[in-house]
Design a protein around this motif. Structure first.
Motif, mmCIF file in Angstrom:
data_model
loop_
_atom_site.group_PDB
_atom_site.id
_atom_site.type_symbol
_atom_site.label_atom_id
_atom_site.label_comp_id
_atom_site.label_asym_id
_atom_site.label_seq_id
_atom_site.Cartn_x
_atom_site.Cartn_y
_atom_site.Cartn_z
ATOM 1 N N ALA A 124 0.821 -1.208 0.000
ATOM 2 C CA ALA A 124 0.000 0.000 0.000
ATOM 3 C C ALA A 124 0.856 1.259 0.000
ATOM 4 N N ASP A 125 2.079 1.138 0.522
ATOM 5 C CA ASP A 125 2.969 2.299 0.592
ATOM 6 C C ASP A 125 3.829 2.451 -0.658
ATOM 7 N N GLY A 126 3.654 1.565 -1.632
ATOM 8 C CA GLY A 126 4.354 1.738 -2.893
ATOM 9 C C GLY A 126 5.599 0.906 -3.098
ATOM 10 N N TRP A 127 5.806 -0.129 -2.282
ATOM 11 C CA TRP A 127 6.954 -1.015 -2.452
ATOM 12 C C TRP A 127 6.600 -2.175 -3.376
ATOM 13 N N GLU A 128 7.604 -2.656 -4.106
ATOM 14 C CA GLU A 128 7.481 -3.918 -4.829
ATOM 15 C C GLU A 128 7.894 -5.021 -3.866
ATOM 16 N N VAL A 129 6.964 -5.891 -3.538
ATOM 17 C CA VAL A 129 7.179 -6.820 -2.433
ATOM 18 C C VAL A 129 7.350 -8.255 -2.911
ATOM 19 N N THR A 130 8.376 -8.904 -2.366
ATOM 20 C CA THR A 130 8.552 -10.348 -2.499
ATOM 21 C C THR A 130 8.193 -10.984 -1.166
ATOM 22 N N ALA A 131 7.206 -11.864 -1.176
ATOM 23 C CA ALA A 131 6.729 -12.527 0.032
ATOM 24 C C ALA A 131 7.350 -13.917 0.120
ATOM 25 N N ALA A 132 8.248 -14.098 1.072
ATOM 26 C CA ALA A 132 8.978 -15.360 1.201
ATOM 27 C C ALA A 132 8.483 -16.146 2.409
ATOM 28 N N SER A 133 8.253 -17.436 2.198
ATOM 29 C CA SER A 133 7.864 -18.340 3.266
ATOM 30 C C SER A 133 8.321 -19.738 2.887
ATOM 31 N N ARG A 134 8.271 -20.648 3.836
ATOM 32 C CA ARG A 134 8.779 -21.988 3.553
ATOM 33 C C ARG A 134 7.986 -22.700 2.461
ATOM 34 N N ARG A 135 6.695 -22.407 2.366
ATOM 35 C CA ARG A 135 5.879 -23.065 1.348
ATOM 36 C C ARG A 135 5.582 -22.169 0.151
ATOM 37 N N GLY A 136 5.973 -20.908 0.241
ATOM 38 C CA GLY A 136 5.743 -20.011 -0.884
ATOM 39 C C GLY A 136 4.295 -19.652 -1.100
ATOM 40 N N GLY A 137 3.485 -19.677 -0.037
ATOM 41 C CA GLY A 137 2.072 -19.370 -0.167
ATOM 42 C C GLY A 137 1.810 -17.880 -0.276
ATOM 43 N N ARG A 138 0.548 -17.554 -0.388
ATOM 44 C CA ARG A 138 0.165 -16.153 -0.458
ATOM 45 C C ARG A 138 -1.205 -15.973 0.181
ATOM 46 N N GLU A 139 -1.485 -14.757 0.604
ATOM 47 C CA GLU A 139 -2.773 -14.431 1.191
ATOM 48 C C GLU A 139 -3.690 -13.889 0.116
ATOM 49 N N GLU A 140 -4.968 -14.216 0.216
ATOM 50 C CA GLU A 140 -5.924 -13.802 -0.807
ATOM 51 C C GLU A 140 -6.082 -12.284 -0.880
ATOM 52 N N LYS A 141 -5.776 -11.575 0.210
ATOM 53 C CA LYS A 141 -5.926 -10.119 0.220
ATOM 54 C C LYS A 141 -4.736 -9.399 -0.423
ATOM 55 N N TRP A 142 -3.657 -10.129 -0.707
ATOM 56 C CA TRP A 142 -2.527 -9.474 -1.361
ATOM 57 C C TRP A 142 -2.866 -9.201 -2.820
#
Length: 343
Positions: free
Chosen positions: A25-43
Motif C-alpha cells: 500500500a505504501d508503494g513497495w514492490e514486495v517479495t513474500a517469502a515463506s517456507r511453502r511459498g504461499g500467499r494471502e488472498e488479500k494481497w
C-alpha cells in the motif's frame, strides 16, 4: 514509481501478512517469502511469492538474487539468523527485524525467564523504555536468543542499518496463540461468570498486527540502526479487555475478581501478571513519526469474528498451538465451578 524492493521473510504468518499489505500500500514492490511459498488472498496480484527455507544452505542467498532495498524478517530468532543476515549485508540496503519485549529484565535481574520462581516476576518501570537493561544473550530461552539476534545485527552498524522492533503481545487474526480466545470461547460456550486473578488489574501491553505493520512501513522508509518498542496506544487491564470483548459479542458476563495469584488455573488468563508490563512508545513517535492505525477496542471485531469461525471448525488445541505450549487448560470449567461453589 515505486519506493523500491522489499523482501519479507516469514510472509505468510500473522505478522508477515500484515507487513506485506502495508508495504504494498505504501508503494513497495514486495517479495513474500515463506517456507511453502504461499500467499494471502488479500494481497494484490503484483506481490511475488517465493518458497524459501532459510535453514537450507544458500537458500536465502539464492532467493535474494541481486539484492533488495529492505529486508523485513519476522522469523529471525537467534544469533545464527543474525549472522546469516549480516553475511548478506552487501545485498540488503536495510533491515527491519521483529524482536520481543521478552528481552527486558528489571533492575534485580528478573525477567520472563524467572517468572515461575518465588517473587520472580519482573517489576519493570512503567512504561519500559528501550534503554531498560536486557537479559544476557544466549541460547537458553526465547528472550536470550532474541537478545543474541539483536546484538549481532546492531553490531553491523551502517554496514546493515537495522531497525529492531520489540513487539508487545501481538494480537489480531491468524495468531497461533490468540489470548483473546480466553474470553471469546467463554462467551461462545455460554459461561455467565469468569474469574480474574490479580484483581483483574494485570496489564500486558498488546500490539495489533496492523500497528506493528505500520512501524515496519515507517522503518522501511527511514533506514537506520535503532531499537524501538512496538505497542498499541493503550495497554488495557485484563478486566477492560474482557468488557471490550463482551461488548463486541453482545453478551454480559459477571466478573469475579480474585485478589492475588490464580488458584491453580482458576483466574489465570494469558495476560495475568502481578506487575504491569507496559512499553514506552515515545521513541517510535519521535524517530519515525509513528501513530497507531488502530486501537485495541476497534480491532476486536475482526479478531472475534476470526476466532469464532476458527473454533467452529476445529478444537482450540488443534487450531492454536501457541496456546497449547503453555501446558495449561485455560478452559477448565469444572475447576472454576468448584472454586465458585466453595466461596
Amino acid at each position: 514509481m515505486t519506493k523500491g524492493n522489499a523482501f519479507v521473510l516469514g510472509a505468510t504468518g500473522q505478522i508477515g501478512r500484515a507487513a506485506v499489505r502495508a508495504l504494498v500500500a505504501d508503494g513497495w514492490e514486495v517479495t513474500a517469502a515463506s517456507r511453502r511459498g504461499g500467499r494471502e488472498e488479500k494481497w494484490p496480484a503484483e506481490v511475488r511469492s517465493v518458497a524459501v527455507d532459510r535453514g537450507e544452505e544458500g537458500a536465502l542467498s539464492a532467493a535474494l538474487g541481486t539484492g533488495t532495498d529492505v529486508l523485513v524478517d519476522v522469523v529471525a530468532y537467534d544469533a545464527g539468523h543474525g549472522r546469516q543476515l549480516t553475511g548478506l549485508a552487501d545485498r540488503i540496503g536495510s533491515a527491519v527485524i521483529i524482536s520481543s519485549g521478552a528481552v527486558y529484565e528489571d533492575d534485580r535481574g528478573r525477567s520472563f525467564d524467572t517468572q515461575e520462581e518465588p517473587d520472580g516476576f519482573p517489576r519493570y518501570p512503567v512504561p519500559i523504555p528501550e534503554t531498560q537493561r536486557t537479559v544476557a544473550p544466549g541460547g537458553s530461552s526465547y528472550g536470550t536468543r532474541k537478545v543474541a539476534l539483536e546484538r549481532e545485527l546492531l553490531a553491523a552498524g551502517e554496514r546493515l542499518p537495522t531497525t529492531v522492533l520489540r513487539a508487545g503481545a501481538v494480537h489480531g487474526p491468524y495468531s497461533p496463540g490468540p489470548r483473546e480466545l480466553w474470553f471469546v470461547k467463554r462467551a461462545l460456550d455460554g459461561r455467565p461468570v469468569r474469574v480474574l486473578a490479580e484483581g483483574g488489574r494485570s496489564r500486558f501491553h498488546p500490539v495489533h498486527v496492523d500497528n506493528l505493520a505500520e512501524l515496519t512501513r515507517l522503518a522501511a522508509a527511514r533506514p537506520g540502526t535503532r531499537v524501538l518498542n512496538g505497542g498499541d496506544p493503550v495497554a488495557p487491564t485484563v478486566a477492560e479487555i474482557g468488557a471490550a470483548i463482551d461488548a463486541v459479542m453482545g453478551v454480559t458476563s459477571e466478573t469475579v475478581l480474585l485478589e492475588g495469584a490464580a488458584a491453580g488455573t482458576v483466574g489465570l488468563t494469558p495476560w495475568t501478571a502481578p506487575h504491569p508490563v507496559v512499553y514506552d512508545m515515545a521513541a517510535a513517535e519521535r524517530e519515525l513519526g509513528y501513530r497507531p492505525v488502530v486501537t485495541y477496542e476497534d480491532s476486536l471485531p475482526g479478531t472475534v469474528e476470526w476466532l469464532a469461525a476458527t473454533v467452529a471448525r476445529q478444537d482450540w488445541r488443534e487450531a492454536f498451538p501457541g496456546l497449547v505450549k503453555y501446558g495449561v487448560d485455560f478452559f477448565d470449567y469444572a475447576a472454576e465451578d468448584a472454586w465458585l461453589a466453595s466461596r
